[in-house]
Design a protein around this motif. Sequence first.
Motif, PDB file in Angstrom:
ATOM      1  N   TRP A 133       0.791  -1.231   0.000  1.00 55.59           N
ATOM      2  CA  TRP A 133       0.000   0.000   0.000  1.00 55.59           C
ATOM      3  C   TRP A 133       0.827   1.288   0.000  1.00 55.59           C
ATOM      4  N   ILE A 134       2.015   1.285   0.601  1.00 57.70           N
ATOM      5  CA  ILE A 134       2.811   2.515   0.618  1.00 57.70           C
ATOM      6  C   ILE A 134       3.245   2.904  -0.792  1.00 57.70           C
ATOM      7  N   ALA A 135       3.612   1.918  -1.595  1.00 61.60           N
ATOM      8  CA  ALA A 135       4.036   2.200  -2.965  1.00 61.60           C
ATOM      9  C   ALA A 135       2.855   2.471  -3.891  1.00 61.60           C
ATOM     10  N   THR A 136       1.808   1.655  -3.809  1.00 55.96           N
ATOM     11  CA  THR A 136       0.746   1.708  -4.811  1.00 55.96           C
ATOM     12  C   THR A 136      -0.402   2.651  -4.469  1.00 55.96           C
ATOM     13  N   LYS A 137      -0.595   2.934  -3.180  1.00 51.83           N
ATOM     14  CA  LYS A 137      -1.702   3.797  -2.778  1.00 51.83           C
ATOM     15  C   LYS A 137      -1.223   5.149  -2.244  1.00 51.83           C
ATOM     16  N   LEU A 138      -0.180   5.116  -1.416  1.00 59.45           N
ATOM     17  CA  LEU A 138       0.357   6.369  -0.875  1.00 59.45           C
ATOM     18  C   LEU A 138       1.335   7.024  -1.845  1.00 59.45           C
ATOM     19  N   HIS A 139       2.035   6.229  -2.658  1.00 60.55           N
ATOM     20  CA  HIS A 139       3.006   6.706  -3.647  1.00 60.55           C
ATOM     21  C   HIS A 139       4.204   7.410  -3.009  1.00 60.55           C
TER      22      HIS A 139
ATOM     23  N   ILE B 251      15.669  12.076   7.659  1.00 59.13           N
ATOM     24  CA  ILE B 251      16.200  13.176   6.848  1.00 59.13           C
ATOM     25  C   ILE B 251      16.180  12.796   5.370  1.00 59.13           C
ATOM     26  N   GLY B 252      16.671  11.602   5.050  1.00 61.52           N
ATOM     27  CA  GLY B 252      16.707  11.162   3.664  1.00 61.52           C
ATOM     28  C   GLY B 252      15.333  11.011   3.059  1.00 61.52           C
ATOM     29  N   SER B 253      14.389  10.490   3.831  1.00 60.07           N
ATOM     30  CA  SER B 253      13.030  10.303   3.332  1.00 60.07           C
ATOM     31  C   SER B 253      12.355  11.640   3.034  1.00 60.07           C
ATOM     32  N   LEU B 254      12.464  12.586   3.962  1.00 57.47           N
ATOM     33  CA  LEU B 254      11.851  13.901   3.747  1.00 57.47           C
ATOM     34  C   LEU B 254      12.542  14.667   2.624  1.00 57.47           C
ATOM     35  N   TRP B 255      13.844  14.412   2.429  1.00 58.88           N
ATOM     36  CA  TRP B 255      14.594  15.093   1.371  1.00 58.88           C
ATOM     37  C   TRP B 255      13.963  14.827   0.002  1.00 58.88           C
ATOM     38  N   LEU B 256      13.374  13.642  -0.155  1.00 54.79           N
ATOM     39  CA  LEU B 256      12.720  13.314  -1.411  1.00 54.79           C
ATOM     40  C   LEU B 256      11.528  14.231  -1.672  1.00 54.79           C
TER      41      LEU B 256
ATOM     42  N   LEU C 225       6.188  15.631  -0.143  1.00 58.18           N
ATOM     43  CA  LEU C 225       6.694  15.776   1.217  1.00 58.18           C
ATOM     44  C   LEU C 225       5.716  15.168   2.214  1.00 58.18           C
ATOM     45  N   GLY C 226       4.433  15.401   2.012  1.00 59.89           N
ATOM     46  CA  GLY C 226       3.422  14.811   2.891  1.00 59.89           C
ATOM     47  C   GLY C 226       3.391  13.302   2.799  1.00 59.89           C
ATOM     48  N   ARG C 227       3.542  12.778   1.580  1.00 58.59           N
ATOM     49  CA  ARG C 227       3.578  11.328   1.406  1.00 58.59           C
ATOM     50  C   ARG C 227       4.771  10.705   2.124  1.00 58.59           C
ATOM     51  N   GLN C 228       5.907  11.342   1.998  1.00 57.22           N
ATOM     52  CA  GLN C 228       7.116  10.814   2.647  1.00 57.22           C
ATOM     53  C   GLN C 228       6.963  10.822   4.163  1.00 57.22           C
ATOM     54  N   ALA C 229       6.416  11.910   4.694  1.00 58.48           N
ATOM     55  CA  ALA C 229       6.220  12.005   6.147  1.00 58.48           C
ATOM     56  C   ALA C 229       5.224  10.960   6.629  1.00 58.48           C
ATOM     57  N   ALA C 230       4.165  10.738   5.855  1.00 62.34           N
ATOM     58  CA  ALA C 230       3.157   9.757   6.254  1.00 62.34           C
ATOM     59  C   ALA C 230       3.736   8.350   6.267  1.00 62.34           C
ATOM     60  N   ALA C 231       4.465   7.983   5.216  1.00 59.55           N
ATOM     61  CA  ALA C 231       5.062   6.646   5.152  1.00 59.55           C
ATOM     62  C   ALA C 231       6.044   6.439   6.291  1.00 59.55           C
TER      63      ALA C 231
ATOM     64  N   GLY D 111       6.162   8.017   9.141  1.00 59.67           N
ATOM     65  CA  GLY D 111       5.464   8.010  10.416  1.00 59.67           C
ATOM     66  C   GLY D 111       4.780   6.695  10.711  1.00 59.67           C
ATOM     67  N   VAL D 112       4.130   6.115   9.703  1.00 65.89           N
ATOM     68  CA  VAL D 112       3.452   4.831   9.896  1.00 65.89           C
ATOM     69  C   VAL D 112       4.454   3.733  10.239  1.00 65.89           C
ATOM     70  N   VAL D 113       5.555   3.685   9.503  1.00 63.75           N
ATOM     71  CA  VAL D 113       6.572   2.657   9.769  1.00 63.75           C
ATOM     72  C   VAL D 113       7.180   2.860  11.156  1.00 63.75           C
ATOM     73  N   THR D 114       7.384   4.111  11.549  1.00 62.25           N
ATOM     74  CA  THR D 114       7.924   4.393  12.884  1.00 62.25           C
ATOM     75  C   THR D 114       7.021   3.834  13.976  1.00 62.25           C
ATOM     76  N   VAL D 115       5.753   4.158  13.913  1.00 58.76           N
ATOM     77  CA  VAL D 115       4.810   3.734  14.959  1.00 58.76           C
ATOM     78  C   VAL D 115       4.666   2.210  14.968  1.00 58.76           C
ATOM     79  N   TYR D 116       4.529   1.610  13.796  1.00 63.75           N
ATOM     80  CA  TYR D 116       4.333   0.162  13.714  1.00 63.75           C
ATOM     81  C   TYR D 116       5.552  -0.589  14.225  1.00 63.75           C
ATOM     82  N   SER D 117       6.735  -0.199  13.762  1.00 62.26           N
ATOM     83  CA  SER D 117       7.953  -0.910  14.156  1.00 62.26           C
ATOM     84  C   SER D 117       8.243  -0.742  15.638  1.00 62.26           C
ATOM     85  N   LEU D 118       8.131   0.481  16.137  1.00 64.18           N
ATOM     86  CA  LEU D 118       8.379   0.728  17.561  1.00 64.18           C
ATOM     87  C   LEU D 118       7.402  -0.062  18.428  1.00 64.18           C
ATOM     88  N   GLY D 119       6.154  -0.056  18.044  1.00 69.68           N
ATOM     89  CA  GLY D 119       5.150  -0.739  18.847  1.00 69.68           C
ATOM     90  C   GLY D 119       5.340  -2.249  18.894  1.00 69.68           C
TER      91      GLY D 119
END
Length: 457
Positions: free
Chosen positions: A156-162, A328-333, A364-370, A372-380
């Motif tokens: 979904w991150i690649a195909t829906k969130l882009h 930093i790298g993700s948001l740079w995109l 920028l919003g897409r990168q932050a969303a992706a 953020g989701v991975v951060t919360v899921y992995s940490l949890g």
Amino acid sequence: MPEFNASNTAWLLVSSALVLLMTPGLALFYGGLNRSKGVLNMMMMSFATIGLVSVLWLFYGFSAAFGSDTAGGLLGSLGDYPGWNTYLAETDLWGTTGIPVYVFMAFQATFAIITVALISGAVSDRMKFAGWLIFAAGWATLVYFPVAHWIWGGGWIATKLHALDFAGGTAVHINAGAAALGLVLVLGKRAGWPGQGFRPHNVPFVALGAGLLWFGWFGFNAGSELTVDAVTGLAFINTLVATAAALLGWIIVEWIRDKKPTLVGASSGAVAGLVAITPACGFIEPWAGVVLGLVAGIVCALAVSLKYKLGYDDSLDVVGVHFVGGWIGSLWLGLFATNEVNAAIGDVVGASDGLFYGGGVTQLGRQAAASGVVTVYSLGIAALIALVLKAVKLLRTSTDAEVDGIDLAEHAEAGYDLSTGSGGTGGAFALAGIAPSQSSASASPPAEAPVAEQVTS
């Protein structure tokens, strides 16, 4: 139907070997940063991860990550590439690349291995080795395999969130950094931290490990194009110049703040640059890669001191380097990604140009969303696995084991035998005329500033 492509296959075989070398390089990097009485345990975590994750990847990990999409983009089909089948027919090629399935499988296995191994740097000197193996298996299964599918396997991150991630800023570094934070919050601080000395015991190991990581990272980033073309070269040059700029950025911070640049700082800066350029290396121009590296080197050099302010014991700065650098790298995109260097941004991924190339803030919003989701899921999930291990008393070693040395407690061996006798784990202690239970003074360096304080304070 695609035909077998010898040049693409040869390049990916070389890249796979380069990426696998990164995990022994990481073992040296982490081992050198660690105290001498825990060096073997630290290195063992990386080497054991190679064994564990390779087997899991063959039997179900690859299928979970890269099998046909199921469950609304959350997981690949476990029945597509089970490890008990063989994939040797002429039609068993990966996509349109002309690469055999087994070659792509091996390449992606090396990513899974090092992602899990990265987490270990946060827990040095105090986690039971059996607990580490259980954690590694559980986290790889529940987090890495699904997240790899979300980002690279048609999820979904690649195909829906882009959102974009060329070689693993989100899938590898943010993912591992968030897991490291979740794990250490449950694991707790090392005995005596931060008041006792936790200096690196072998700085040449640190530099050698960083050099091997940099060398292998060319396969990590440039290999992720899968084919041999202009974008492969772009990823290669970006990996060189961004890493170089980050090295300079880190030692500039040291020079201004501490009046002295250090080899530990230069090595850490190089790793920070490698982390930051990973998601962006195939999507940005090289000049933007240099600026990215410089920013990452400076910010990560400052970020590693956060653990002292916030009170979490991330032993070897996995959070400060990999988590922060990955973000930093993700948001740079979202700022500098451009179709001018890689048409796949729009044609294949469906993403937008970055802000400074006329794309607005959408990407920028897409990168932050992706991220953020991975951060919360992995940490949890990491924290949840750690809590289970804690409940069954498989998470943390005893205080005595920490003080005497986790190498002896968990592996019955020592990293260095300085005796002139026949060897054995007691040789270094016998030379000093002390019993192993009194060994902490001889096996660890004198009380000095913690690792990150040498670099950041």
